[in-house]
Enzyme design. Structure first.
Site, PDB file in Angstrom:
ATOM      1  N   GLY A 117      49.375  40.121   3.199  1.00  0.00           N
ATOM      2  CA  GLY A 117      47.826  39.848   3.484  1.00  0.00           C
ATOM      3  C   GLY A 117      47.268  38.780   4.315  1.00  0.00           C
ATOM      4  CB  CYS A 149      53.825  38.336   4.263  1.00  0.00           C
ATOM      5  SG  CYS A 149      53.206  37.796   5.909  1.00  0.00           S
ATOM      6  CG  LEU A 150      48.954  36.351   0.900  1.00  0.00           C
ATOM      7  CD1 LEU A 150      48.613  34.739   1.723  1.00  0.00           C
ATOM      8  CD2 LEU A 150      47.792  36.905   0.888  1.00  0.00           C
ATOM      9  CD  GLN A 158      51.962  32.337   3.664  1.00  0.00           C
ATOM     10  OE1 GLN A 158      50.809  32.379   3.407  1.00  0.00           O
ATOM     11  NE2 GLN A 158      52.441  32.705   4.758  1.00  0.00           N
ATOM     12  CG  ASN A 218      50.757  39.475  11.053  1.00  0.00           C
ATOM     13  OD1 ASN A 218      50.062  38.422  11.434  1.00  0.00           O
ATOM     14  ND2 ASN A 218      49.883  40.491  10.711  1.00  0.00           N
ATOM     15  CG  HIS A 222      56.047  42.146   7.272  1.00  0.00           C
ATOM     16  ND1 HIS A 222      55.376  43.035   6.355  1.00  0.00           N
ATOM     17  CD2 HIS A 222      55.535  41.186   7.585  1.00  0.00           C
ATOM     18  CE1 HIS A 222      54.170  42.137   6.068  1.00  0.00           C
ATOM     19  NE2 HIS A 222      54.275  41.118   6.853  1.00  0.00           N
ATOM     20  CD  GLU A 248      57.250  45.916   5.794  1.00  0.00           C
ATOM     21  OE1 GLU A 248      56.288  45.686   6.475  1.00  0.00           O
ATOM     22  OE2 GLU A 248      57.672  45.208   5.312  1.00  0.00           O
TER      23      GLU A 248
END
Length: 354
Positions: free
Chosen positions: A217, A242-243, A246, A284, A327, A329
């Site tokens: 996200g 990712c988010l 964190q 990202n 990521h 995927e």
């Protein structure tokens, strides 16, 4: 129409506008050679103007197959050379038509590598895309626009939905999830229930899932629902990307910080510390986990970025909880990192007593 990308430090880059729409957002760069449609529809770019460093964009067109969300959430797109006549058997339309139909601000014909060098030197900063005819007062007003912080609320699903499967039941907290992540779990046979980001922990647990997934996200992880994640730890096996990675660190007592210019691209090397193997990953993110904040926590760092040594993976030493910053995927390897989903399936199987 002639346009300008103006950074808050006063830098000006002139080019052509694919549409006359103005844009304001945080200017970042992505180093991937392909995947521009996935970038456009990755909710993690919400609030950002994305500069693509690869010079030729649009050469293979666009197709519904590559969409990663219900719409594009980027604030703007910056391209060097925009191809108007794609050649690809899967292409359903041109990127130019795609941008215009969705009213996505795009400036092209600019020196994207000069923009990237600027960001690398000075860090990510606010920028605007405007027609060359914009007045000084219009430019000043746009640059003064306050940042929008509730980006997760903008990208999350508005309601709970199901993706039926015969395997383990996974509750997904959607902070801006990419469709390829859901597809990866569905291919593994998971029975998936997707929840809005602000869903209380008790509602997630009420569906009696076998495991919990914390999605990718946008934005600062400290603006996301950390307390919900904290309440879910220890209740079920958890996997975060990712988010989600964190948020797990924050929920366990760690801290995060903003990177100077982030990691965005499909060519970032990451080392698995257990095996010594290096994977080429898609990333990202603009934030990372603070190393010192983990010193007294019951966790182990499992992966590191080869380029700068930042933390790319965590595992709790006793609870079935783990996460990665990249990521798996997105498969730039192309399938090198899918073992992370296999690891999650093993935890779910163990939790079910299989």
């Amino acid at each position: 129409m002639i346009g300008k990308l103006i950074l808050e430090d006063g830098s000006v880059f002139q080019g052509m506008l694919a549409s006359g729409t103005k844009a304001v957002g945080e200017v970042v760069f992505n180093t991937g050679m392909t995947g521009y449609q996935e970038i456009l529809t990755d909710p993690s770019y919400c609030g950002q103007i994305v500069t693509l460093t690869y010079p030729l964009i649009g050469n293979y067109g666009v197709a519904e197959l590559f969409e990663q969300a219900r719409q594009s959430f980027v604030r703007g797109f910056v391209i060097s050379e925009l191809c108007g006549k794609p050649s690809n058997w899967q292409a359903e339309d041109s990127l130019v038509a795609y941008l215009q139909a969705r009213n996505i601000p795009c400036i092209y014909g600019v020196d994207t590598r000069a923009i990237t060098r600027r960001i690398r030197s000075h860090g990510t900063m606010k920028g605007i895309i405007v027609p060359a005819t914009a007045t000084e007062s219009e430019i000043t007003e746009l640059l003064a626009t306050p940042p929008f912080l509730e980006v997760v609320k903008e990208v999350t699903t508005p309601e709970v939905y199901r993706i039926p499967g015969e395997g383990a039941h996974v509750a997904v907290l959607d902070f801006g999830i990419k469709r390829n992540i859901l597809n990866s779990m569905a291919k593994a046979g998971c029975n998936i229930t997707v929840f809005p980001a602000d869903t209380p922990a008790e509602e997630v647990l009420a569906v009696n899932p076998d495991g919990i997934f914390l999605s990718n996200g946008p934005g600062d992880p400290k603006d996301a629902p950390v307390n919900t994640v904290r309440q879910l730890i220890g209740q079920r096996p958890i996997f975060g990307i990712c988010l989600g990675h964190q948020l797990l660190a924050l929920a366990l007592g760690g801290n995060t910080y903003k990177l100077k210019f982030g990691h965005r691209g499909s060519n970032h090397p990451v080392k698995d510390l257990a095996t010594g193997r290096v994977y080429i990953t898609s990333q990202n993110h603009g934030y990372a986990i603070e190393e010192q904040s983990l010193a007294k926590l019951d966790v182990t760092v499992t992966h590191r970025a080869v380029n700068d040594g930042t933390i790319e993976g965590l595992r709790h030493n006793h609870l079935p909880v783990f996460s990665v910053q990249y990521h798996p995927e997105a498969a730039p390897g192309p399938d090198d990192s899918t073992y992370m989903f296999e690891e999650f399936m093993k935890l779910l199987s163990k939790a079910r007593g299989n």
